[in-house]
Design an enzyme around this catalytic site. Structure first.
Site, mmCIF file in Angstrom:
data_model
loop_
_atom_site.group_PDB
_atom_site.id
_atom_site.type_symbol
_atom_site.label_atom_id
_atom_site.label_comp_id
_atom_site.label_asym_id
_atom_site.label_seq_id
_atom_site.Cartn_x
_atom_site.Cartn_y
_atom_site.Cartn_z
ATOM 1 C CD GLU A 181 -2.637 2.664 -3.620
ATOM 2 O OE1 GLU A 181 -3.009 1.712 -2.935
ATOM 3 O OE2 GLU A 181 -3.173 3.782 -3.569
ATOM 4 C CG HIS A 182 -0.167 6.239 -0.486
ATOM 5 N ND1 HIS A 182 -0.628 7.388 0.117
ATOM 6 C CD2 HIS A 182 -1.148 5.328 -0.341
ATOM 7 C CE1 HIS A 182 -1.829 7.155 0.621
ATOM 8 N NE2 HIS A 182 -2.162 5.916 0.363
ATOM 9 C CD GLU B 184 -5.191 5.117 2.884
ATOM 10 O OE1 GLU B 184 -4.037 5.485 2.604
ATOM 11 O OE2 GLU B 184 -5.876 4.401 2.131
ATOM 12 C CG HIS C 180 -1.714 1.181 1.444
ATOM 13 N ND1 HIS C 180 -1.388 2.114 2.399
ATOM 14 C CD2 HIS C 180 -2.823 1.657 0.820
ATOM 15 C CE1 HIS C 180 -2.268 3.100 2.368
ATOM 16 N NE2 HIS C 180 -3.151 2.850 1.415
#
Lengths: 421, 426
Positions: B71-72, B143, B68
Site C-alpha cells: 500500500e505504501h 509507523e 501494508h
C-alpha cells in the site's frame, strides 16, 4: 440552504440552518467565557453532569433509554480553549423526522431534551445530585490520569505548556487532579450557574426540519436566568521567548516525539493557514516530501496553526537517534520557505487543497456549524466563496513573509527508553 | 452487467456494474451534495500471507506486513508519486490496509473525474525498485513503533494473539520491524500481480458524481485482466482459545482492557445476520441502560470509556468484544461473563431488543446522509459478499427470538480472553 439568526436573550443567539438534503438534525449549544484556569475543572465537570442526567431523566441509564427511543440520538459535552476563550459545548443529534418509523417529531424532541439538560439539571438542595456528581468526578479524574495514554496528544499538550507558560490556555483544559479534588457538588453547581450568567450563548440547529418556534422555546426556557455576559477576546497572542526553550522528557516509549512551536504575529489569517499547508499541512508539503519521503526519518511530520495564539506547531514521531536530524531538517525547510525556495506550483496546489476543503463545507451538519461559528469568532462576515477568493488572491511573497516572521519558541522531546518521573 | 440496487426500507439506491475488465463498481449519486468520495479496494490484507493461483501446486508464503508495505509503495510510480498528482486536483487522498482488505481513496469537492483518473491509473501501475523499497523501511518502522506505544492498539492485538492459535489475524497489520526487512521488490510484484487483479477488486464512489462519466473513465482506464483463480488458504484454526488472560506493560495512566469471545467463523448473509444480532445483544445486555452497567459504573469498576465493540469478523475469524478502562479488569470480566450466562438462560425484555434495533436503524440512516460513509459501506458490503443495502433491510427482519437463539447456540463464554495493558509496577 437557508440560514436565519434570532436572539433569545442578552448575548444569546440562535442560528438555524435549514438544508433539505440532510438526513439528521443536529443542535449545538456553545457557551463561551473568558478562560479562567482555576475554573477549568469545575466547568468541565458541570458540562459532563449536564449531559449524563437531568431532573426528568435522573441517571445515565434512564437518559440512555430516552436517547435510544430517539433512534440512538447522541448527547455530548466538550470543553476546549480557543485563544482566550473557553468553549463549553452541549450538543445532540438525531435522525430527521421523515425517517421516524412512528411519525415522531424528533427535532422538537431533541430541542426539548437539550433544554431539559441545560436548564433543569438533577439538583438537590442547591447542589448537583450526589451519585451523578460522584460518577462524573471520577470520570474527570480518570480523563486527567489517562492523558498520557495518547503519546502524540500528550507530547502536544506538554509542548503547549512550555510554549504558552504563564498564559491561561497553557493550563490543562480539565484542570489538574488537585483542582478536581477541591470541588464539591455545591461548588460545581455554583460554577454551572456562573456559566448560565456569564457565558455568551450560540445555539446552532442544522437539519432538514428546524423545529417551529425554537427561538420562542429557548426564550421561555432561559426566562428567569440572570444574565451578565462577559466580553470575549479570542485573539490571545503569545509573546515569543528571547531564545528557544528546549524541554526533554524521558519516557518508557518505543518512539520519541518531537514537537516544535513557532510564533509570529498573525497579520493575515488566510496567509498563515496557506503557509502551513505548504510547509507541513498536506501530503505534498515540504515537510512530508522532504523529512518523511526523502529522508525516511518518520511516519508523520506535520504542521498545524494554533487558533488565537499566532503560533504554529510541528510534530513528528522519530527514532531518538534521528531526533536531532529531524529538528534540523524541519528548520531547513522553514529556511527554504523564508528564501522563497518553493515552487509556484506547490503554492497553487496548496490553494487548491484549501479551496477544496472550504467548498466541501455544507455537506455535513457539523461543518456548517463550525463555519458559522468561525465567522462569529473571527468577526469575518465573508462567506465560503469570499474566503475562497481570498486564498486564490494570495501571492508567494505573502507566504514568504509569513515564513520570515516565524521564530522558534519551544522544542519538546519525549525521549524514548527513559523512565518517566 | 448493470443493475440498480434499491433499499426496500429507505428507497435509497445505487448502481452496481460488473465491468468487462472484471472489476465490480458501485456508484451512488447523491443529489445536492458538493463533495464526492471514491475507494478502489482489493480483497488483500494482512491475513493473506499464504496463497496459490490456478495450476500452481504449492502455496506461496510471504512475510508478515507485506500488504501494508505494498500500500505504501503503490503511491510511488515511475514518473512521480500519486500525492503529487492529486495535489494538482485538490483531492484529499489516502489509503488503508486492514486484516482483509486494502483501499486507496480520495475525497474532493472539485475535479472528481480527474482525481478518479489518477486513482485508477496509479493503482494499476506498480513501480518498485530495490532502492525505493528500502527507502520505505524507515518510514514503516516508525509507523510500527508509533503503534507499539498505542495502548488501545496493543490491548486489542494482544487479545487476538491469545485467542487465535495459528490464524494470521493474530499478526500485526504492518508486520514487525524484523519481518518488513525481508520484503523486496520481487515479493511486492508477486503479491501485486496476485491480489491486484481486477477480479479481486472493487471501485466504490458516492456523492457529487455522474454514473455515466464514472463508467466512461472506467472503460478508458481499466486494464482487462484474466481471472487467475486466486486461492487463499488459512491454517486450520483450532476451536479453542490459546490462553484466557494476557497482560502487557506500557506507560498508561489507567489500565486498559479488552474482553473478547471467540465465535465460529461465518460468511455472507449468515455473517451479516450474526453481526447485526450480536451488536444488538451486546448493547442490550451490557450497554449504558442496563443494570450491570449502572452497577459497575457506580461501584467505580468501569468508567464511560467502557463500550461494546462492533463484531470483528472476516475470513476464518469472528470475535465479539468489549473494553475500556478499569483498575480491576478481572472483576469486570467475571461480572460480564456471569451476566451473559444469566441472559443465556433467562433471556431479557424483548422491548429492550426492539429499542436497540431502533438505535441501529438510526445509525444506518445517519450513514446514508454522509458521502464518505456511503462509499465505504458499499465497499464493505462487497468485501462481505452482500448487497449494499442488505444490512438495513435485514435489520427489519431480525427478531428477539432469532437473537436469543443465537446467543444460546453461538456464544461460548468458556472461550473468553481478557487482555490487559497496565503500567509496569516498580
Amino acid at each position: 440552504m437557508n440560514i436565519q439568526t434570532a436572539s433569545f436573550g442578552e448575548q444569546m443567539e440562535l442560528i438555524t440552518i435549514t438544508e433539505p438534503k440532510f438526513k439528521t438534525v443536529s443542535m449545538m449549544c456553545m457557551m463561551l467565557l473568558p478562560v479562567i484556569p482555576e475554573r477549568n475543572s469545575a466547568y468541565a465537570l458541570a458540562m459532563s453532569i449536564l449531559t449524563e442526567s437531568c431532573r426528568k431523566y435522573p441517571d445515565y441509564a434512564s437518559l440512555t433509554v430516552k436517547l435510544d427511543t430517539m433512534y440512538g440520538a447522541s448527547l455530548n459535552s466538550s470543553v476546549s480553549v480557543n485563544g482566550g476563550v473557553m468553549q463549553l459545548v452541549v450538543s445532540g443529534s438525531t435522525i430527521a423526522s421523515r425517517y421516524a418509523l412512528a411519525g415522531e417529531n424528533l427535532a422538537a424532541d431533541l430541542a426539548a431534551l437539550l433544554c431539559d439538560c441545560l436548564l433543569d439539571p438533577n439538583v438537590k438542595d442547591g447542589a448537583f445530585e450526589e451519585t451523578a456528581y460522584r460518577i462524573e468526578r471520577k470520570e474527570l479524574l480518570d480523563a486527567i490520569e489517562t492523558e498520557i495514554n495518547n503519546k502524540r496528544g500528550y507530547a502536544l499538550i506538554r509542548a503547549k505548556k512550555t510554549a504558552f507558560c504563564g498564559e491561561p490556555d497553557a493550563y490543562p483544559v480539565y484542570g489538574t487532579k488537585e483542582d478536581v479534588e477541591k470541588l464539591t457538588p455545591e461548588s460545581v453547581y455554583a460554577a454551572y450557574q456562573e456559566i448560565l450568567r456569564r457565558a455568551v450563548f450560540r445555539f446552532y440547529c442544522v437539519g432538514p426540519d428546524v423545529p417551529e418556534g425554537l427561538a420562542e422555546q429557548l426564550c421561555t426556557a432561559f426566562q428567569g436566568v440572570e444574565r451578565c455576559p462577559e466580553p470575549l477576546q479570542y485573539h490571545a497572542p503569545s509573546p515569543c521567548k528571547s531564545a528557544p526553550e528546549s524541554v526533554t522528557e524521558p519516557m518508557d516509549v518505543a518512539q520519541s516525539k518531537l514537537v516544535m512551536v513557532f510564533k509570529a504575529p498573525e497579520k493575515n489569517r488566510e496567509a498563515f493557514r496557506l503557509f502551513s499547508a505548504v510547509f507541513g499541512g498536506t501530503p505534498f508539503s515540504l515537510l512530508f516530501t522532504n523529512v518523511r519521503e526523502k529522508e525516511s526519518l518518520c511516519y508523520y511530520c506535520a504542521s498545524r496553526v494554533i487558533n488565537g495564539k499566532d503560533a504554529l506547531m510541528v510534530d513528528s514521531g522519530v527514532e531518538l537517534a534521528n531526533a536531532e536530524r529531524t529538528r534540523e531538517a524541519i528548520l531547513e525547510q522553514l529556511a527554504a520557505m523564508q528564501r522563497g525556495d518553493f515552487t509556484e506550483e506547490l503554492l497553487d496546489n496548496a490553494k487548491l487543497a484549501m479551496v477544496g476543503a472550504l467548498r466541501g463545507i455544507g455537506d455535513t451538519p457539523t461543518s456548517c456549524i463550525f463555519e458559522q461559528y468561525e465567522r462569529f469568532y473571527t468577526g469575518d462576515p465573508g462567506d465560503v466563496e469570499e474566503r475562497v477568493q481570498r486564498y486564490l488572491a494570495l501571492t508567494k511573497e505573502q507566504i514568504v513573509d509569513v515564513a520570515k516572521s516565524l521564530t522558534l519558541d519551544t522544542v519538546y522531546l519525549m525521549q524514548q527508553g527513559g523512565a518517566a518521573e | 452487467m448493470t443493475e440498480t440496487v434499491v433499499s426496500r426500507q429507505t428507497g435509497e439506491k445505487c448502481l452496481h456494474v460488473r465491468h468487462k475488465s472484471g472489476l465490480e463498481i458501485y456508484i451512488m449519486e447523491m443529489e445536492g451534495y458538493r463533495s464526492s468520495f471514491a475507494l478502489f479496494g482489493t480483497k488483500y490484507g494482512s491475513i493473506n500471507t499464504r496463497f496459490r493461483l490456478r495450476g500452481e501446486e504449492d502455496y506461496a508464503e510471504v512475510p508478515e506486513g507485506i500488504a501494508h508495505y505494498l500500500e505504501h509503495k503503490l503511491f510511488e510510480n515511475e514518473d512521480c508519486d500519486a500525492f503529487a498528482k492529486y495535489a494538482r486536483t485538490g483531492a484529499n487522498a489516502n489509503a488503508y490496509t486492514s486484516f482483509d482488505r486494502t483501499a486507496y481513496l480520495f475525497g474532493c469537492s472539485e475535479h472528481f473525474n480527474e482525481s478518479l483518473e489518477i486513482l485508477l491509473s496509479f493503482v494499476q501501475e506498480p513501480y518498485f525498485t530495490a532502492e525505493t523499497v528500502e527507502k520505505e523501511q524507515g518510514i514503516i518502522a516508525q509507523e510500527i513503533r508509533m503503534n507499539d506505544d498505542e495502548p488501545g492498539w496493543r490491548v486489542f492485538f494482544n487479545m487476538l494473539k491469545a485467542m487465535y492459535h495459528v490464524h494470521p489475524v493474530r499478526i500485526d497489520i504492518a508486520g514487525t520491524v524484523e519481518s518488513i526487512r525481508q520484503i523486496n521488490a520481487d515479493l511486492l510484484y508477486r503479491c501485486y500481480n496476485t491480489f491486484y487483479n481486477l477480479h479481486n477488486m472493487v471501485l466504490s464512489v458516492a456523492g457529487n458524481v455522474k454514473a455515466d462519466e464514472v463508467l466512461e473513465i472506467c472503460d478508458r482506464l481499466l486494464k482487462p485482466c484474466e481471472d487467475i483463480g486466486l486461492e487463499e488458504v488459512f491454517p486450520e484454526e483450532p476451536d479453542t482459545i490459546v490462553q484466557p488472560y494476557v497482560e502487557s506493560h506500557l506507560q498508561v495512566g489507567f489500565p486498559l482492557f479488552n474482553l473478547g469471545f471467540k465465535l465460529r467463523p461465518m460468511e455472507g448473509q449468515e455473517l451479516m445476520r450474526a453481526e447485526l444480532m450480536s451488536s444488538i445483544l451486546l448493547e442490550a445486555i451490557l450497554g449504558p441502560s442496563t443494570k450491570i452497567y449502572t452497577e459497575m459504573l457506580e461501584e467505580g469498576l468501569i468508567n464511560s470509556e467502557f463500550d461494546t465493540d462492533s463484531p470483528f469478523t472476516g475470513s476464518g475469524f469472528f470475535c465479539l468484544s468489549c473494553g475500556g478502562e478499569s483498575k480491576q479488569p478481572e472483576v469486570v470480566r467475571d461480572r460480564i461473563i456471569a451476566e451473559l450466562r444469566r441472559v443465556q438462560v433467562e433471556g431479557f425484555d424483548p422491548e429492550v431488543f426492539e429499542r436497540i434495533k431502533r438505535v441501529h436503524y438510526g445509525n444506518m440512516i445517519r450513514a446514508l446522509g454522509n458521502v464518505e460513509s456511503n462509499a465505504s459501506n458499499m465497499l464493505n458490503a462487497f468485501m462481505s459478499k452482500v448487497g449494499p443495502f442488505d444490512s438495513i433491510d435485514l435489520l427489519a427482519e431480525i427478531t428477539y427470538e432469532d437473537a436469543i437463539r443465537f446467543l444460546r447456540e453461538e456464544l461460548d463464554t468458556e472461550k473468553a480472553v481478557l487482555s490487559v495493558v497496565r503500567s509496569q509496577e516498580v
